[in-house]
Design a protein around this motif. Sequence first.
Motif, PDB file in Angstrom:
ATOM      1  N   ARG A  53       0.824  -1.209   0.000  1.00 44.69           N
ATOM      2  CA  ARG A  53       0.000   0.000   0.000  1.00 44.69           C
ATOM      3  C   ARG A  53       0.856   1.256   0.000  1.00 44.69           C
ATOM      4  N   HIS A  55       2.446   4.557   1.171  1.00 42.33           N
ATOM      5  CA  HIS A  55       2.811   4.911   2.537  1.00 42.33           C
ATOM      6  C   HIS A  55       1.934   6.010   3.089  1.00 42.33           C
ATOM      7  N   THR A  65       5.580  -4.226  -5.094  1.00 42.96           N
ATOM      8  CA  THR A  65       5.104  -5.541  -4.686  1.00 42.96           C
ATOM      9  C   THR A  65       6.185  -6.240  -3.872  1.00 42.96           C
ATOM     10  N   ARG A  66       5.761  -7.224  -3.094  1.00 44.52           N
ATOM     11  CA  ARG A  66       6.696  -8.060  -2.363  1.00 44.52           C
ATOM     12  C   ARG A  66       6.388  -9.501  -2.692  1.00 44.52           C
ATOM     13  N   VAL A  67       7.441 -10.259  -3.003  1.00 42.97           N
ATOM     14  CA  VAL A  67       7.251 -11.670  -3.325  1.00 42.97           C
ATOM     15  C   VAL A  67       7.456 -12.481  -2.062  1.00 42.97           C
TER      16      VAL A  67
ATOM     17  N   ASP B  30      -0.445  -2.446   9.596  1.00 48.71           N
ATOM     18  CA  ASP B  30       0.867  -2.219   9.001  1.00 48.71           C
ATOM     19  C   ASP B  30       1.978  -2.791   9.855  1.00 48.71           C
ATOM     20  N   ILE B  56       5.434  -1.118   8.842  1.00 46.45           N
ATOM     21  CA  ILE B  56       5.621  -1.007   7.400  1.00 46.45           C
ATOM     22  C   ILE B  56       5.489   0.424   6.909  1.00 46.45           C
ATOM     23  N   THR B  57       4.650   1.245   7.504  1.00 39.06           N
ATOM     24  CA  THR B  57       4.462   2.606   6.999  1.00 39.06           C
ATOM     25  C   THR B  57       5.708   3.449   7.192  1.00 39.06           C
ATOM     26  N   GLU B  59       8.594   2.837   6.769  1.00 41.56           N
ATOM     27  CA  GLU B  59       9.719   2.283   5.996  1.00 41.56           C
ATOM     28  C   GLU B  59      10.588   1.401   6.873  1.00 41.56           C
ATOM     29  N   GLU B  86      11.975  -9.723   2.360  1.00 45.88           N
ATOM     30  CA  GLU B  86      11.991  -9.656   0.908  1.00 45.88           C
ATOM     31  C   GLU B  86      12.290  -8.232   0.468  1.00 45.88           C
ATOM     32  N   ASP B  87      12.838  -8.097  -0.688  1.00 47.86           N
ATOM     33  CA  ASP B  87      13.070  -6.761  -1.225  1.00 47.86           C
ATOM     34  C   ASP B  87      11.777  -6.170  -1.725  1.00 47.86           C
ATOM     35  N   VAL B  88      11.600  -4.885  -1.533  1.00 53.86           N
ATOM     36  CA  VAL B  88      10.438  -4.198  -2.089  1.00 53.86           C
ATOM     37  C   VAL B  88      10.813  -3.687  -3.460  1.00 53.86           C
ATOM     38  N   GLU B  89      10.108  -4.130  -4.508  1.00 51.65           N
ATOM     39  CA  GLU B  89      10.494  -3.757  -5.880  1.00 51.65           C
ATOM     40  C   GLU B  89      10.119  -2.328  -6.169  1.00 51.65           C
TER      41      GLU B  89
END
Lengths: 110, 89
Positions: A53, A55, A65-67, B30, B56-57, B59, B86-89
């Motif tokens: 989402r 921020h 996206t996150r895998v 979050d 998560i918000t 960062e 995981e990496d955030v694309e």
Amino acid sequence: LQSGRKETVLDLAKFVDKGVQVKLTGGGQVTGTLKVYDQLLNLVLDGAVESVRDHDDPLKTSDQTRVHGLIVCRGTAVMLVSPTDGTEEIANPFVQPEAVKEQHYCLDKF
Amino acid sequence: MASNNLSQLLPSELIDRCIGSKIRVIMKGDKELVGVLKGFDVYVNMVLEDVTEFEITAEGSRVTKLDQILLNGNNIAILVPGGAPEDVE
């Protein structure tokens, strides 16, 4: 008439090994291949991709996206399950072009 | 017993296989937690050890918690066995 049987209105069996989009309460969204499900709507998705989402605006999904790979979605959080096949993004039908003036809507007499 | 393919297990069985390993728990809001799964119950309340908490918000601001926690299953949305960030694309 209401069914007394405790079953879901949607049989997820037809989505097994197919791509699904799952929306979760709280605004989260995941797509993946449905592998397993149970009666409580707990799901096992393979190759899961979470839509991150925005921020600043939690109601908007960003392009990020996150895998996650193999995941369990808790049935208590599942709000919506839909197949990815047959779902496509379209232009926003709710945006009025400049030229359109005020429209009047009338109820037809039945 | 289901064959050893992890993606064939029932959801509760898959969670059971994670006991003793790292797992990532994504909440409805979050918040995320990564820790070692010690156990869980029918409501998927979870006991986690050596837990790192992420917001998560902001960062990824982290709050590292040690020892054991009891995580209320009420707000759990997603469980990721392995828990690797995981990496955030």
